[in-house]
Enzyme design. Structure first.
Site, PDB file in Angstrom:
ATOM      1  N   ASP A 230       0.839  -1.197   0.000  1.00 30.62           N
ATOM      2  CA  ASP A 230       0.000   0.000   0.000  1.00 30.62           C
ATOM      3  C   ASP A 230       0.874   1.247   0.000  1.00 30.62           C
ATOM      4  OD1 ASP A 230      -2.214  -1.631   0.177  1.00 30.62           O
ATOM      5  OD2 ASP A 230      -2.259  -1.561   2.375  1.00 30.62           O
TER       6      ASP A 230
HETATM    7  N1  URA Z   1      -0.987  -6.023   3.836  1.00 32.73           N
HETATM    8  C1  URA Z   1      -1.518  -4.785   3.864  1.00 32.73           C
HETATM    9  O1  URA Z   1      -2.549  -4.556   4.469  1.00 32.73           O
HETATM   10  N2  URA Z   1      -0.883  -3.805   3.197  1.00 32.73           N
HETATM   11  C2  URA Z   1       0.275  -3.984   2.545  1.00 32.73           C
HETATM   12  O2  URA Z   1       0.815  -3.036   1.989  1.00 32.73           O
HETATM   13  C3  URA Z   1       0.817  -5.274   2.540  1.00 32.73           C
HETATM   14  C4  URA Z   1       0.179  -6.279   3.185  1.00 32.73           C
END
Ligand code: URA
Length: 235
Positions: free
Chosen positions: A102
């Site tokens: 993310d």
């Molecule tokens: N899980 C998440 O919630 N976000 C990420 O960026 C990676 C794994």
């Protein structure tokens, strides 16, 4: 392979532009000018020249790890014009990230032009562990964490068994190390949200045997021979 496709793969120009260059008589195959479309070449045997210069398709694979900073998107390009992980890498190879983090997650991203690697690293059947350090609100108890350890099987979130360890408890939040064996969208945030503890901070520190150790935030490095051998061995 068609000649115009070969020219594009060799990085000479786009396929359309390559067609124009062929029509202009600037391309030779084995010392013979070819100005017709659709000419088939054998990349192993034929020698293809542009204005007298021998062209080569660069099949060299590259494997890079990046310590992704906050605010950077994990795509090869972004329609909103935000900085993406490929912008941070100085290469003329067409690389792309394996799996996504993310925008507000930091840490390990593998970038490669090895098309078959993504599936191996991300598909649950290969059971490649991805380890994260998570800061969550509050203090999850053993019963809650056991739910994550055993794997969730709820309507929109099914997860495999996870390894979970509390690293530190503070008054208002906790730091937890968790390894998951698949890579669903926002998986870690959704898992902790399910047990009632919002994720405040998330960092990926390893994927299989590939570790972020020693790499400063925003920096990247090429994987060494052992690491590449390990990745290729997974396929
Ligand atoms: N899980 C998440 O919630 N976000 C990420 O960026 C990676 C794994």
């Amino acid at each position: 392979m068609r000649l115009q496709k070969y020219l594009a793969h060799a990085g000479l120009a786009s396929r359309r532009k390559s067609e124009e260059l062929i029509k202009e008589g600037k391309v030779k195959v084995n010392n013979k000018v070819i100005d017709q479309m659709g000419f088939e070449v054998d990349p192993q045997k034929d020698k293809i020249y542009f204005e007298g210069k021998l062209l080569k398709i660069d099949n060299e694979m590259v494997y890079i790890i990046l310590n992704k900073p906050m605010g950077v998107v994990t795509t090869a390009s972004d329609e909103k014009g935000r900085v993406n992980v490929c912008d941070l890498i100085d290469t003329d190879k067409r690389i792309y990230p394996v799996g996504r983090l993310d925008i507000d997650t930091t840490g390990l991203v593998i970038l490669t032009n090895d098309g078959s690697l993504a599936n191996v690293l991300m598909h649950p059947k290969h059971k490649i562990g991805k380890t994260y350090i998570v800061t969550v609100e509050g203090r999850p108890n053993g019963k809650q964490l056991n739910k994550l350890r055993e794997g969730l099987n709820i309507r929109d979130l099914k997860t495999q068994k996870a390894d979970v360890k509390i690293l530190k408890n503070f008054d208002k939040d906790s730091i937890i190390k968790i390894t998951i064996y698949e890579g669903q969208n926002h998986q870690i945030k959704r898992m902790f949200s399910y047990i009632g503890h919002k994720v405040k901070k998330l960092k990926r520190i390893s994927m299989g045997e590939i570790s972020l150790e020693g790499l400063e935030i925003g920096n990247y490095r090429y994987l060494n021979k052992e690491e590449i051998k390990y990745l290729r061995g997974l396929k």
